[in-house]
Enzyme design. Structure first.
Site, PDB file in Angstrom:
ATOM      1  N   PRO A  13      11.614   2.709 -20.116  1.00  0.00           N
ATOM      2  CA  PRO A  13      12.621   2.064 -20.977  1.00  0.00           C
ATOM      3  C   PRO A  13      12.794   0.591 -20.586  1.00  0.00           C
ATOM      4  O   PRO A  13      12.915   0.264 -19.402  1.00  0.00           O
ATOM      5  CB  PRO A  13      13.901   2.861 -20.698  1.00  0.00           C
ATOM      6  N   ALA A  14      12.778  -0.285 -21.588  1.00  0.00           N
ATOM      7  CA  ALA A  14      12.696  -1.724 -21.327  1.00  0.00           C
ATOM      8  C   ALA A  14      13.925  -2.293 -20.615  1.00  0.00           C
ATOM      9  O   ALA A  14      13.806  -3.229 -19.828  1.00  0.00           O
ATOM     10  CB  ALA A  14      12.456  -2.462 -22.641  1.00  0.00           C
ATOM     11  N   GLY A  16      16.946  -1.564 -17.989  1.00  0.00           N
ATOM     12  CA  GLY A  16      17.478  -0.635 -16.991  1.00  0.00           C
ATOM     13  C   GLY A  16      18.715  -1.217 -16.335  1.00  0.00           C
ATOM     14  O   GLY A  16      18.956  -2.432 -16.400  1.00  0.00           O
ATOM     15  N   LEU A  17      19.476  -0.357 -15.694  1.00  0.00           N
ATOM     16  CA  LEU A  17      20.646  -0.827 -14.944  1.00  0.00           C
ATOM     17  C   LEU A  17      20.209  -1.180 -13.525  1.00  0.00           C
ATOM     18  O   LEU A  17      19.676  -0.324 -12.807  1.00  0.00           O
ATOM     19  CB  LEU A  17      21.721   0.271 -14.876  1.00  0.00           C
ATOM     20  N   GLY A  18      20.451  -2.411 -13.110  1.00  0.00           N
ATOM     21  CA  GLY A  18      20.200  -2.806 -11.727  1.00  0.00           C
ATOM     22  C   GLY A  18      21.327  -2.302 -10.836  1.00  0.00           C
ATOM     23  O   GLY A  18      22.487  -2.272 -11.254  1.00  0.00           O
ATOM     24  N   ASP A  43      17.596   1.451 -11.887  1.00  0.00           N
ATOM     25  CA  ASP A  43      16.737   0.876 -10.853  1.00  0.00           C
ATOM     26  C   ASP A  43      17.451   0.942  -9.497  1.00  0.00           C
ATOM     27  O   ASP A  43      18.525   0.364  -9.335  1.00  0.00           O
ATOM     28  CB  ASP A  43      16.405  -0.582 -11.183  1.00  0.00           C
ATOM     29  N   TYR A  48      19.259  -0.669  -0.765  1.00  0.00           N
ATOM     30  CA  TYR A  48      20.532  -1.068  -1.381  1.00  0.00           C
ATOM     31  C   TYR A  48      21.698  -0.299  -0.774  1.00  0.00           C
ATOM     32  O   TYR A  48      22.860  -0.650  -0.982  1.00  0.00           O
ATOM     33  CB  TYR A  48      20.512  -0.871  -2.910  1.00  0.00           C
ATOM     34  N   LYS A  77      12.453   2.358  -4.328  1.00  0.00           N
ATOM     35  CA  LYS A  77      11.491   1.499  -3.621  1.00  0.00           C
ATOM     36  C   LYS A  77      11.435   1.832  -2.138  1.00  0.00           C
ATOM     37  O   LYS A  77      12.466   2.100  -1.511  1.00  0.00           O
ATOM     38  CB  LYS A  77      11.890   0.024  -3.804  1.00  0.00           C
ATOM     39  N   HIS A 110       8.456  -2.057  -1.924  1.00  0.00           N
ATOM     40  CA  HIS A 110       9.491  -3.061  -2.223  1.00  0.00           C
ATOM     41  C   HIS A 110       9.019  -4.507  -1.983  1.00  0.00           C
ATOM     42  O   HIS A 110       9.300  -5.401  -2.779  1.00  0.00           O
ATOM     43  CB  HIS A 110      10.745  -2.759  -1.376  1.00  0.00           C
TER      44      HIS A 110
END
Ligand code: A2P
Length: 315
Positions: A13-14, A16-18, A43, A48, A77, A110
């Site tokens: 899907p083009a 995404g939620l970061g 994502d 994170y 990642k 990553h």
């Protein structure tokens, strides 16, 4: 919603939620808001520090019938301290445990940089592993193993230059599907985009809005603002939309995926709705002229005196 079909027929899907920089206590709510707003792509990354909360949110979303697992795309990642052959699969399994999933849609290396296993963030030369100690192709072979075993439906890389991609591709059995890099009008990466297009690698752009919420210690003096850029604001005005929406729509016009981060419900929704905005040729020409090879996240933090990475982008 727009999708990109990868070489292996998976559909990315083009928009995404970061989730980079999304705070504890906020990221889970953001994921639920995003899924309700229509996002089907989240994502993530081990580094994170918030994958467990994302996992709780996904579990809630599945339980409440907001989405089903097979309808969403989850990326994560491999962090730099798990490049050694015996560390890759365990790191992926830890991410899957945290996310409460039994497979990822996409797993990325990553950075093309290896740290010693007990180092979270290398700042001294002796905290890195050299390319001889942890060859990236050995790390990639384990990514391929994860792909073949079904733990990751697609595999790719992040922060790879053309040269680094070429070096990897020569010896790879499964070619990378995606390269996730910083991408926005001030850093258009046209050569990299052309190389990736020619090799059927989809680029996902990070920091599309300029990542204004990075820690002060990561910021340079007088960083240019994308959201307040005069040209972007004028185009937004013409389309009766926001600067963020212009910045996101620009990605879709170039065939790149994009992962704007927000934890604010209105902005999450607004960012998703960018797919409705069609930039004109004249808008695109004006934006094309903004390129100045400016990086917000420049990776120079890995260029440590005496360390193995002289320039992580090109060598
Ligand atoms: P917030 O999370 O409060 O919405 P990037 O994706 O480039 O890393 O940028 C993320 C930054 O941009 C965050 O500070 C985020 O704040 C902000 N942001 C996200 N969406 C929008 C928007 N539509 N308008 C303005 N700022 C936004």
């Amino acid at each position: 919603m727009k999708f990109y079909t990868l070489k292996n027929e998976q559909k990315l899907p083009a928009i995404g939620l970061g989730t980079w920089k999304s705070a504890p206590g906020e990221v889970g709510k953001a994921v639920i808001e995003a899924l309700k707003a229509g996002y089907r792509h989240i994502d993530c990354a081990a580094t994170y520090g918030n994958e467990a909360e994302v996992g709780e949110a996904l579990k809630t979303a599945f339980a409440q019938g907001i989405v089903e697992r097979q309808d969403i795309w989850v990326t994560s990642k491999l962090w730099n301290n798990a490049h050694e052959s015996d560390k890759v699969i365990p790191a992926l399994e830890k991410t899957l445990t945290d996310l409460q999933l039994n497979y990822l849609d996409l797993y990325l290396i990553h950075w093309p940089v290896a740290f010693k296993a007990d180092v979270n963030f290398a700042t001294k030369a002796n905290e890195f592993l050299t390319p001889d100690e942890a060859p990236i192709i050995d790390t990639w072979k384990k990514m391929e193993e994860a792909y073949e075993g079904g733990l990751a439906k697609s595999i790719g890389v992040s922060n790879f230059s053309i040269q680094k991609l070429k070096d990897l591709m020569v010896d790879a059995t499964h070619q990378p599907e995606v390269n996730q890099v910083e991408l926005h009008p001030l850093l258009q990466q046209n050569e990299l985009l052309e190389f990736c297009n020619n090799n059927s690698i989809i680029i996902t752009g990070y920091s599309p809005l300029g990542s204004g919420d990075r820690a002060t210690s990561m910021k340079k003096d007088n960083e240019p603002s994308l959201l307040n850029n005069k040209i972007i604001k004028e185009i937004a005005n013409d389309h009766n939309c926001t600067s963020a929406q212009v910045l996101i729509a620009w990605h879709l016009s170039r065939g790149t995926a994009v992962i704007p981060k927000s934890t604010n419900p209105q902005r999450i929704k607004q960012n998703y709705e960018s797919y409705e905005i069609e930039l004109t040729d004249s808008d695109l020409e004006k934006i094309a002229a903004m390129d100045k090879n400016y990086r917000y996240v420049d990776g120079t933090f890995f260029e440590v005196a005496g360390g193995p990475y002289k320039n992580i982008y090109d060598e």
